[in-house]
Design a protein around this motif. Structure first.
Motif, short mmCIF file in Angstrom:
data_model
loop_
_atom_site.label_atom_id
_atom_site.label_comp_id
_atom_site.label_asym_id
_atom_site.label_seq_id
_atom_site.Cartn_x
_atom_site.Cartn_y
_atom_site.Cartn_z
N ILE A 179 -12.16 28.85 59.82
CA ILE A 179 -12.18 29.52 61.11
C ILE A 179 -10.77 29.38 61.67
O ILE A 179 -10.39 28.30 62.10
CB ILE A 179 -13.22 28.89 62.05
N GLY A 180 -9.99 30.46 61.62
CA GLY A 180 -8.58 30.36 61.99
C GLY A 180 -7.90 29.38 61.06
O GLY A 180 -8.00 29.50 59.84
N LYS A 181 -7.23 28.37 61.64
CA LYS A 181 -6.55 27.37 60.82
C LYS A 181 -7.38 26.11 60.62
O LYS A 181 -6.89 25.12 60.11
CB LYS A 181 -5.21 27.00 61.47
N LEU A 182 -8.65 26.14 61.04
CA LEU A 182 -9.53 24.99 60.92
C LEU A 182 -10.47 25.16 59.73
O LEU A 182 -10.94 26.27 59.45
CB LEU A 182 -10.35 24.80 62.18
N PHE A 183 -10.75 24.06 59.04
CA PHE A 183 -11.62 24.07 57.87
C PHE A 183 -12.81 23.15 58.11
O PHE A 183 -12.63 21.97 58.36
CB PHE A 183 -10.85 23.62 56.62
N LEU A 184 -14.01 23.72 58.02
CA LEU A 184 -15.24 22.95 58.15
C LEU A 184 -15.92 22.89 56.80
O LEU A 184 -15.76 23.80 55.98
CB LEU A 184 -16.21 23.61 59.14
N THR A 185 -16.66 21.83 56.55
CA THR A 185 -17.44 21.70 55.32
C THR A 185 -18.92 21.65 55.70
O THR A 185 -19.31 20.92 56.61
CB THR A 185 -17.05 20.43 54.54
N TYR A 186 -19.71 22.45 54.99
CA TYR A 186 -21.16 22.46 55.18
C TYR A 186 -21.76 21.51 54.14
O TYR A 186 -21.50 21.64 52.95
CB TYR A 186 -21.70 23.89 54.99
N HIS A 187 -22.55 20.55 54.61
CA HIS A 187 -23.12 19.52 53.73
C HIS A 187 -24.62 19.71 53.48
O HIS A 187 -25.22 18.89 52.82
CB HIS A 187 -22.87 18.13 54.30
N GLY A 188 -25.20 20.75 54.01
CA GLY A 188 -26.63 21.00 53.80
C GLY A 188 -27.42 20.82 55.07
O GLY A 188 -26.95 20.56 56.12
#
Length: 143
Positions: free
Chosen positions: A134-143
């Motif tokens: 999202i833009g310059k941010l990185f999120l991780t989905y863990h379930g």
């Protein structure tokens, strides 16, 4: 599995005992309960920090607008989100349909899932380990 009633007006997931939609107030008197997968909040992290995610079927992620008093369900402002680094106020939405899906909300700079740009208004399933940009941010989905 859980018994629920889906609102015929706004598709809000309501408890089977509800007489009217908790979101829009539409009568659920004629709505039959459905057996659906139990809702659980998605697990997300940003820079190895676990994010608080509300337990609801639709989650808006973006940045706050303090001038108008609008706040997304997950406000990325405290993590550096701004218009300068490509994060819209209403950037992306997570939707529970028995599985978590992600949908870009027409954000100016787009949303990327595992380095693939999402088409606005076309939800895709999230899989554990997925990286959301999202833009310059990185999120991780863990379930």
């Amino acid at each position: 599995m859980a018994l629920i009633k889906l609102c015929p007006n706004c598709t809000q997931r309501n408890g089977a005992e509800e007489r009217e939609c908790v979101k829009c107030g539409t009568s659920l008197a004629m709505t039959e309960p459905l057996d659906a997968p139990a809702l659980s909040a998605p697990k997300l992290s940003l820079n190895h920090r676990v994010l608080y995610v509300p337990l609801q079927t639709e989650i808006i992620i973006g940045r706050a607008d303090r001038d108008t008093g609008w706040y997304p369900d997950i406000d990325l402002t405290q993590y550096g989100a701004s218009s300068k680094n490509g994060v819209s106020r209403r950037h992306v939405r997570l939707i529970w349909n028995g599985e978590w899906q992600i949908e870009d909300l027409g954000s100016l700079n787009g949303t990327y899932l595992n380095q693939r740009r999402l088409k606005p208004s076309e939800p895709l399933p999230l899989l554990p380990g997925s990286v959301i940009q999202i833009g310059k941010l990185f999120l991780t989905y863990h379930g």
